[in-house]
Write an enzyme that holds these catalytic residues in place. Structure first.
Site, mmCIF file in Angstrom:
data_model
loop_
_atom_site.group_PDB
_atom_site.id
_atom_site.type_symbol
_atom_site.label_atom_id
_atom_site.label_comp_id
_atom_site.label_asym_id
_atom_site.label_seq_id
_atom_site.Cartn_x
_atom_site.Cartn_y
_atom_site.Cartn_z
ATOM 1 N N SER A 1 2.092 -5.195 6.876
ATOM 2 C CA SER A 1 1.763 -4.892 5.483
ATOM 3 C C SER A 1 2.911 -5.302 4.560
ATOM 4 C CB SER A 1 1.493 -3.403 5.309
ATOM 5 O OG SER A 1 0.401 -2.999 6.086
ATOM 6 N N HIS B 1 0.851 -1.194 0.000
ATOM 7 C CA HIS B 1 0.000 0.000 0.000
ATOM 8 C C HIS B 1 0.883 1.239 0.000
ATOM 9 C CE1 HIS B 1 0.849 1.051 4.182
ATOM 10 N NE2 HIS B 1 0.658 -0.228 4.504
ATOM 11 N N ASP C 1 -4.056 -18.980 12.277
ATOM 12 C CA ASP C 1 -2.951 -19.615 12.989
ATOM 13 C C ASP C 1 -3.005 -19.278 14.484
ATOM 14 O OD1 ASP C 1 -0.045 -19.900 13.989
ATOM 15 O OD2 ASP C 1 0.009 -20.807 11.993
#
Length: 425
Positions: free
Chosen positions: A375, A233, A360
């Site tokens: 990210s 991003h 998880d």
């Protein structure tokens, strides 16, 4: 006569509706008109009818006791599949086989330092003058988020470039001729510095910044060109919330020191520091809606997947189990389970191509799900790199968005299609 026409029309309509519910007809309609795959890759298509290929670069094999056909890309090129209805061809499918392509997945924690094109205005400062408190920058019409690129015709690259002009204008009484960039437009204005009655220094009444730093995660690098992609991003200024226009920048190794665990309504965060040696491992040439990009100057490894992986195009990603690679302790890359909840077959570059959910137990216990700094963590499904983690949902820290790897490669200037693709806006 009209009554007969109505009856015939009704019968035809009902017949078409009934035909639409026949399984073989439904399968026929669902057969795609275009297929894209890589060399040495196999894709299934559902068809109750015979399927054949007219070119040697594509082969088709039926699965036993199934209406599934396996389409394999043997060599790069274009061809057609023919779907037969009995002894007659009924539908053609265009097939494009792309050259075999692989990249190394990332997962490493990286430090990011960006230098902007000019100096960024991040706020106003009220100068305490004899006539009261005023901001010369605000009076001149300069806005928060503007990028100061020139003063008196000279390029401005860093904060220290500004001070000599302010001092000279204070002595001469002349205004500063300032050029700013705002929303891709160049705007000129005159600014008169004012003297602070406290320290008698001239000031422009603006808070400015020329660089930004943070952490993120490496997504991939291409071994031949050394091009990489990270974050997934855009990097925006923390004060103005606007994307930083990059002059240059560097990435370096970083070490995760602790985790602020996320919860619903309160996203967590990786706390990290640049590695003690602060060794630069690559440059930054682009800050786009799909992440940051540049070239590596040093080989990087994740010690989990130390071989290049094939990629999946957006239409090849499917709902179901997947893995992500990321760091939650020091600089150790680990593999964690996630679920791809939804995925969009995107025809053009676009963000938010996937929704993923962390499953998880270890990652949920340590981080609460997706946290800031994660990210760019690569998403791997069925042995292929399919995308990267980008954003966490504020109201559900276990879930967030992902971007398709197809568009990150596009932004890195890596042409997997062998022809120009539309760039992201």
């Amino acid at each position: 006569m009209d009554r007969y026409r109505k009856w015939i029309g009704t019968i035809l309509l009902v017949s078409l509706i009934v035909i639409g519910f026949i399984p073989s007809v439904q399968q026929y309609v669902k057969i795609p008109t275009n297929i894209t795959l890589f060399e040495n890759q196999t894709l299934p298509i559902q068809s109750a009818q015979q399927v054949s290929s007219n070119q040697p670069n594509v082969s088709v094999e039926p699965e036993k006791e199934s209406s599934t056909w396996q389409v394999s890309g043997n060599n790069a090129g274009e061809s057609k599949l023919v779907v037969q209805a009995g002894a007659f061809p009924a539908k053609e499918v265009d097939v494009k086989v792309l050259p075999d392509f692989k990249v190394y997945p990332g997962g490493q924690s990286i430090g990011v330092k960006l230098n902007s094109k000019g100096v960024l205005v991040v706020g106003y400062h009220q100068v305490d003058t004899k006539e009261g408190k005023k901001s010369p920058g605000e009076i001149a019409g300069i806005q928060v988020g503007d990028m100061i690129t020139e003063i008196n015709g000279k390029n401005i690259e860093k904060m220290s470039d500004v001070t000599p002009f302010i001092k000279q204008a204070g002595k001469s009484g002349d205004p500063l001729n300032i050029t700013v960039t705002r929303d891709d437009q160049s705007i000129k204005t005159k600014l008169y510095p004012l003297k602070d009655k406290g320290d008698y220094a001239y000031r422009i009444g603006l808070y400015i910044r020329d660089s930004a730093a943070g952490i993120g995660t490496m997504t991939f690098f291409e071994p031949n060109s050394k091009k990489y992609g990270a974050l997934g991003h855009v990097i925006s200024d923390m004060d103005t919330k606007k994307p930083i226009v990059v002059k240059d920048g560097q990435i370096m190794k970083s070490t995760v020191t602790s985790i602020e665990k996320g919860s619903d309504g309160a996203p967590g965060e990786k706390l990290a520091r640049f590695s003690s040696e602060r060794s630069v491992i690559g440059d930054i040439t682009r800050n786009s809606p799909f992440g940051i990009y540049g070239k590596l100057t040093e080989q990087v490894e994740n010690n989990i997947v130390n071989k290049p992986l094939p990629i999946a195009l957006s239409h090849q990603v499917k709902k179901g189990p997947a893995k992500i690679l990321t760091v939650i302790e020091e600089n150790k890359v680990e593999e964690f389970s996630v679920e791809i909840v939804s995925t969009v077959d995107q025809k053009f570059p676009a963000t938010k191509g996937m929704v993923i959910k962390v499953t998880d137990p270890k990652l949920l216990e340590k981080t609460g799900g997706i946290v800031q700094g994660m990210s760019g963590s690569p998403i791997i499904q069925d042995g292929r790199l399919v995308g990267a983690v980008t954003h966490v949902f504020v109201n559900d820290s276990t879930s967030g968005y992902g971007v398709h790897i197809e568009w990150m490669l596009n932004e890195a200037g890596i042409d997997i299609y062998e022809h120009p693709r539309q760039k992201a806006s």
